[in-house]
Design a protein around this motif. Structure first.
Motif, mmCIF file in Angstrom:
data_model
loop_
_atom_site.group_PDB
_atom_site.id
_atom_site.type_symbol
_atom_site.label_atom_id
_atom_site.label_comp_id
_atom_site.label_asym_id
_atom_site.label_seq_id
_atom_site.Cartn_x
_atom_site.Cartn_y
_atom_site.Cartn_z
ATOM 1 N N ILE A 32 0.878 -1.173 0.000
ATOM 2 C CA ILE A 32 0.000 0.000 0.000
ATOM 3 C C ILE A 32 0.912 1.218 0.000
ATOM 4 C CG2 ILE A 32 -1.853 1.211 1.257
ATOM 5 C CD1 ILE A 32 -2.438 -1.426 2.697
ATOM 6 N N ALA A 33 0.483 2.290 -0.625
ATOM 7 C CA ALA A 33 1.295 3.511 -0.639
ATOM 8 C C ALA A 33 1.476 4.043 0.771
ATOM 9 C CB ALA A 33 0.630 4.571 -1.515
ATOM 10 N N PRO A 34 2.618 4.655 1.072
ATOM 11 C CA PRO A 34 2.821 5.263 2.394
ATOM 12 C C PRO A 34 1.697 6.247 2.698
ATOM 13 C CG PRO A 34 4.855 5.271 1.142
ATOM 14 C CD PRO A 34 3.776 4.836 0.190
ATOM 15 N N ALA A 35 1.307 6.306 3.983
ATOM 16 C CA ALA A 35 0.087 7.034 4.338
ATOM 17 C C ALA A 35 0.358 8.297 5.136
ATOM 18 C CB ALA A 35 -0.834 6.118 5.137
ATOM 19 N N SER A 36 -0.471 9.303 4.882
ATOM 20 C CA SER A 36 -0.652 10.481 5.727
ATOM 21 C C SER A 36 0.652 11.085 6.241
ATOM 22 C CB SER A 36 -1.532 10.111 6.930
ATOM 23 O OG SER A 36 -2.748 9.565 6.497
ATOM 24 N N PRO A 37 1.424 11.750 5.389
ATOM 25 C CA PRO A 37 2.657 12.366 5.866
ATOM 26 C C PRO A 37 2.371 13.484 6.863
ATOM 27 C CG PRO A 37 2.124 13.154 3.668
ATOM 28 C CD PRO A 37 1.165 12.045 3.962
ATOM 29 N N PHE A 38 3.250 13.652 7.844
ATOM 30 C CA PHE A 38 3.120 14.784 8.761
ATOM 31 C C PHE A 38 4.337 15.694 8.581
ATOM 32 C CE2 PHE A 38 4.894 11.210 11.156
ATOM 33 C CZ PHE A 38 6.007 11.749 11.784
ATOM 34 N N PRO A 39 4.095 17.007 8.445
ATOM 35 C CA PRO A 39 5.190 17.941 8.197
ATOM 36 C C PRO A 39 5.831 18.405 9.498
ATOM 37 C CG PRO A 39 3.104 19.090 8.075
ATOM 38 C CD PRO A 39 2.776 17.645 8.367
ATOM 39 N N VAL A 102 16.868 12.137 12.961
ATOM 40 C CA VAL A 102 16.256 10.972 13.616
ATOM 41 C C VAL A 102 15.166 11.403 14.594
ATOM 42 C CG1 VAL A 102 16.728 9.077 15.237
ATOM 43 C CG2 VAL A 102 18.298 9.508 13.338
ATOM 44 N N VAL A 103 15.328 12.582 15.177
ATOM 45 C CA VAL A 103 14.488 13.016 16.305
ATOM 46 C C VAL A 103 12.990 12.940 16.024
ATOM 47 C CG1 VAL A 103 13.926 14.979 17.800
ATOM 48 C CG2 VAL A 103 16.325 14.419 17.324
ATOM 49 N N PRO A 104 12.468 13.468 14.897
ATOM 50 C CA PRO A 104 11.003 13.426 14.726
ATOM 51 C C PRO A 104 10.423 12.026 14.644
ATOM 52 C CG PRO A 104 12.087 14.223 12.734
ATOM 53 C CD PRO A 104 13.122 14.204 13.803
ATOM 54 N N PHE A 105 11.211 11.068 14.157
ATOM 55 C CA PHE A 105 10.733 9.687 14.117
ATOM 56 C C PHE A 105 10.531 9.150 15.536
ATOM 57 C CE2 PHE A 105 12.772 10.360 10.038
ATOM 58 C CZ PHE A 105 11.927 9.718 9.146
ATOM 59 N N VAL A 106 11.426 9.522 16.441
ATOM 60 C CA VAL A 106 11.328 9.066 17.828
ATOM 61 C C VAL A 106 10.193 9.783 18.547
ATOM 62 C CG1 VAL A 106 12.550 8.864 20.032
ATOM 63 C CG2 VAL A 106 13.787 8.484 17.878
ATOM 64 N N VAL A 107 10.103 11.103 18.373
ATOM 65 C CA VAL A 107 9.057 11.861 19.062
ATOM 66 C C VAL A 107 7.672 11.418 18.599
ATOM 67 C CG1 VAL A 107 8.102 14.157 19.503
ATOM 68 C CG2 VAL A 107 10.583 13.833 19.466
ATOM 69 N N GLN A 108 7.520 11.143 17.311
ATOM 70 C CA GLN A 108 6.227 10.663 16.821
ATOM 71 C C GLN A 108 5.823 9.373 17.526
ATOM 72 O OE1 GLN A 108 3.893 11.845 14.965
ATOM 73 N NE2 GLN A 108 2.657 10.044 14.501
ATOM 74 N N ARG A 152 0.562 18.365 19.937
ATOM 75 C CA ARG A 152 -0.279 17.233 19.506
ATOM 76 C C ARG A 152 0.231 15.927 20.107
ATOM 77 N NH1 ARG A 152 0.028 20.097 14.719
ATOM 78 N NH2 ARG A 152 1.608 18.706 13.837
ATOM 79 N N THR A 153 1.550 15.776 20.179
ATOM 80 C CA THR A 153 2.127 14.572 20.779
ATOM 81 C C THR A 153 1.722 14.462 22.242
ATOM 82 O OG1 THR A 153 4.019 14.658 19.262
ATOM 83 C CG2 THR A 153 4.285 13.367 21.278
ATOM 84 N N GLU A 154 1.790 15.565 22.977
ATOM 85 C CA GLU A 154 1.365 15.556 24.386
ATOM 86 C C GLU A 154 -0.081 15.087 24.508
ATOM 87 O OE1 GLU A 154 3.131 18.913 27.022
ATOM 88 O OE2 GLU A 154 2.722 19.786 25.053
ATOM 89 N N ARG A 155 -0.944 15.644 23.683
ATOM 90 C CA ARG A 155 -2.378 15.295 23.768
ATOM 91 C C ARG A 155 -2.609 13.822 23.423
ATOM 92 N NH1 ARG A 155 -2.714 20.596 21.094
ATOM 93 N NH2 ARG A 155 -3.427 22.128 22.636
ATOM 94 N N ARG A 156 -1.842 13.310 22.462
ATOM 95 C CA ARG A 156 -1.980 11.889 22.125
ATOM 96 C C ARG A 156 -1.534 11.007 23.289
ATOM 97 N NH1 ARG A 156 0.551 13.134 16.395
ATOM 98 N NH2 ARG A 156 -1.335 13.398 15.158
#
Length: 203
Positions: A32-39, A102-108, A152-156
């Motif tokens: 399946i194509a990669p989904a929903s990119p986040f900027p 690397v950081v955003p991959f870990v924070v996500q 958004r990460t905090e709320r999740r």
């Protein structure tokens, strides 16, 4: 919005484009194509990271044929895999890195629902409590440049705690995700020198 495989190049800074293409060349075709990119911003550069990818994992000998940087790129991409166990395996290979890309991959992943992944992040970020460590500086800089993403990460984190783990951790302050957010927030305060807004319960 779905991404194409070539769009995965956009998940990393331009200086890594040749390494990213080398990694994509050995990755199998996605079901399946990669989904929903986040900027997010890495330094001053905007990137778009896939929410999920659907490629099968590579054989160990193929991974070993890549350079160290290319292996880290591979692990970053597979930390966005649709299978939580795959995400955790690849996260554990990059969580201790202080490379800004690397950081955003870990924070996500800190904002996702798997408790074992939160524990793996805390283990990998062992230098985060140390003031002036490269790790603390990298995470503080990333959060300072991406305040909306971190909010958004905090709320999740709060939402998943309330939905899945409140029975085990009756107050948010006892939840591993709370401790991780406190460390990340402290890194942002160190980086900016100003109080950082909180989007979590008080305890």
């Amino acid at each position: 919005m779905a991404m194409t495989g070539s769009d995965l190049v956009a998940a990393f800074p331009r200086q890594l484009v040749n390494d990213v293409r080398a990694v994509l060349a050995v990755m199998p075709e996605a079901r399946i194509a990669p989904a929903s990119p986040f900027p997010v911003y890495m330094g001053d550069e905007a990137v778009a990271i896939p929410y999920r990818i659907y490629q099968d994992e590579l054989p160990a000998d193929v991974v070993c044929s890549l350079t160290v940087v290319q292996q880290a790129i591979l692990h970053c991409l597979y930390s966005r895999h649709c299978d939580g166990l795959v995400r955790q395996r690849h996260l554990e290979r990059i969580a201790s890195s202080d490379e800004l890309w690397v950081v955003p991959f870990v924070v996500q992943l800190a904002g996702e629902y798997v408790l074992e992944i939160l524990e793996s992040i805390q283990h990998g970020l062992s230098d985060l409590p140390s003031k002036r460590s490269a790790q603390r500086m990298a995470y503080g800089d990333f959060i300072a440049r991406n305040p909306g993403f971190f909010a958004r990460t905090e709320r999740r984190v709060v939402s998943y705690w309330s939905c899945y783990y409140r029975w085990k951790f009756p107050t948010f302050g006892t939840y591993p995700g709370c401790h991780l957010l406190e460390l990340l927030r402290a890194a942002a305060i160190d980086r900016t020198g100003v109080p950082w807004p909180r989007h979590t319960p008080p305890d």
